[in-house]
Write an enzyme that holds these catalytic residues in place. Sequence first.
Site, PDB file in Angstrom:
ATOM      1  N   LYS A 162     -13.296   1.468   4.826  1.00 59.23           N
ATOM      2  CA  LYS A 162     -12.505   0.843   3.760  1.00 59.23           C
ATOM      3  C   LYS A 162     -12.777  -0.650   3.732  1.00 59.23           C
ATOM      4  O   LYS A 162     -12.409  -1.360   4.678  1.00 59.23           O
ATOM      5  CB  LYS A 162     -11.020   1.107   4.006  1.00 59.23           C
ATOM      6  CG  LYS A 162     -10.660   2.592   3.878  1.00 59.23           C
ATOM      7  CD  LYS A 162      -9.226   2.884   4.260  1.00 59.23           C
ATOM      8  CE  LYS A 162      -8.907   4.361   4.046  1.00 59.23           C
ATOM      9  NZ  LYS A 162      -7.585   4.744   4.530  1.00 59.23           N
ATOM     10  N   LYS A 205      -5.321  -2.324   0.124  1.00 60.61           N
ATOM     11  CA  LYS A 205      -4.017  -2.010   0.725  1.00 60.61           C
ATOM     12  C   LYS A 205      -3.886  -2.617   2.120  1.00 60.61           C
ATOM     13  O   LYS A 205      -2.780  -2.892   2.586  1.00 60.61           O
ATOM     14  CB  LYS A 205      -3.769  -0.501   0.740  1.00 60.61           C
ATOM     15  CG  LYS A 205      -4.836   0.336   1.472  1.00 60.61           C
ATOM     16  CD  LYS A 205      -4.519   0.646   2.890  1.00 60.61           C
ATOM     17  CE  LYS A 205      -5.721   1.163   3.635  1.00 60.61           C
ATOM     18  NZ  LYS A 205      -5.479   1.527   5.004  1.00 60.61           N
ATOM     19  N   SER A 244      -0.753   1.360  12.133  1.00 60.39           N
ATOM     20  CA  SER A 244      -1.570   0.456  11.314  1.00 60.39           C
ATOM     21  C   SER A 244      -1.872  -0.854  12.028  1.00 60.39           C
ATOM     22  O   SER A 244      -0.982  -1.632  12.362  1.00 60.39           O
ATOM     23  CB  SER A 244      -0.857   0.146   9.994  1.00 60.39           C
ATOM     24  OG  SER A 244      -1.522  -0.923   9.361  1.00 60.39           O
TER      25      SER A 244
END
Length: 336
Positions: free
Chosen positions: A104, A193, A256
């Site tokens: 990502k 994000k 995360s």
Amino acid sequence: MKICVLGAGTWGVALASLLAKNNHEVVLWSAIPEEIEELKESGAHKNLPGAILPVGISYTADISVAMADAELCLFVVPSQFIRSTARVVSPHVRDGLIVVNAAKGIESGSLLTMTEVIRDEFEKCGRVSGYHIAALSGPTHAEEVALGLPTSIVAACEDERVALTVAEVFKNSCMRVYINTDVLGVELCGAMKNIIAIAAGICRGIEFGDNAKAMLITRGMREITRLGLAMGCERETFNGLAGIGDLIVTCTSVHSRNNRCGELIGKGYTYDEAAREIGMVVEGYHALKAAMELSEKYSVELPITFGVDRVIHGGVSPYVVIRELMLRDVKDELKI
Ligand SMILES: NC(=O)c1ccc[n+]([C@@H]2O[C@H](COP(=O)([O-])OP(=O)(O)OC[C@H]3O[C@@H](n4cnc5c(N)ncnc54)[C@H](O)[C@@H]3O)[C@@H](O)[C@H]2O)c1
């Protein structure tokens, strides 16, 4: 199917395990030979507690061995190594190969997404066509996938038949795979994000509450969508798993790193200190420069992203940035 997984970090290992459990013939490659030796010996990854790797996986640091007869190759190295990895892989690309990117990020300068970077490197090596390329993205923490906890993901390819093939390869009773043809939208969501997750972490670090978190997730999604629409992506992508789904998990999960990095910054660490403490790639930090460049190129305001940049690179206090964000005067945007 014979599958080559490129990258032996947490996501590479979790996906290699899933694919092996799906009865594919899996070869896991890493640019770091010591890492391969460690995985071979221990049958586990140090950052995936409780997960035992299936015995069927083979391990190698030799790219010709890894890519020999591969029908699908999965890029799972951090985004800053996608280009160098694509360069190493390109001589081994055969007709009909399905290339899937699971990293990502957006490359700063070129502003290319990761599938575009791979394509660009293949072209430089004379590989212009003959292969298919797809992206895999969604709310999928490796730590949970490795334990076989229920998860969903999006397989995106401009050619819907290829997206369906990729979905077939990855799906099982723990992994539900949706498809999308809006590859740019899916990849943009995955990169952007992580920046919003840093913002959510900063808010937690300075002990703001759940109201602030909900505001960041909602308004963060709005700014990612605004950018995506300006770039020609489909609105629906942002409402799906690769969009809002991934943003929710990244802004709320204990797994995360972007969120955790933000939390440490909120507590007063510099970025470098926070990254050292985390010890793994913080993709949001790497996406920040490209996001600022995209904002300028498409004339789209990204107030939260700019706020994160001001804290990390400008050394501005998070309290000052948040006060400015709260008092921003933009009448058009106050409508929803
Ligand atoms: N971890 C997750 O839950 C998750 C989920 C979805 C997507 N992703 C994405 O997957 C990508 C990989 O993430 P990760 O969590 O596995 O990261 P990680 O930090 O665990 O991966 C590090 C790995 O990168 C590889 N690497 C290191 N230096 C390299 C080099 N010079 N050249 C080539 N490879 C090198 C090595 O195999 C190393 O183990 C990222 O883009 C991330 O955003 C991660």
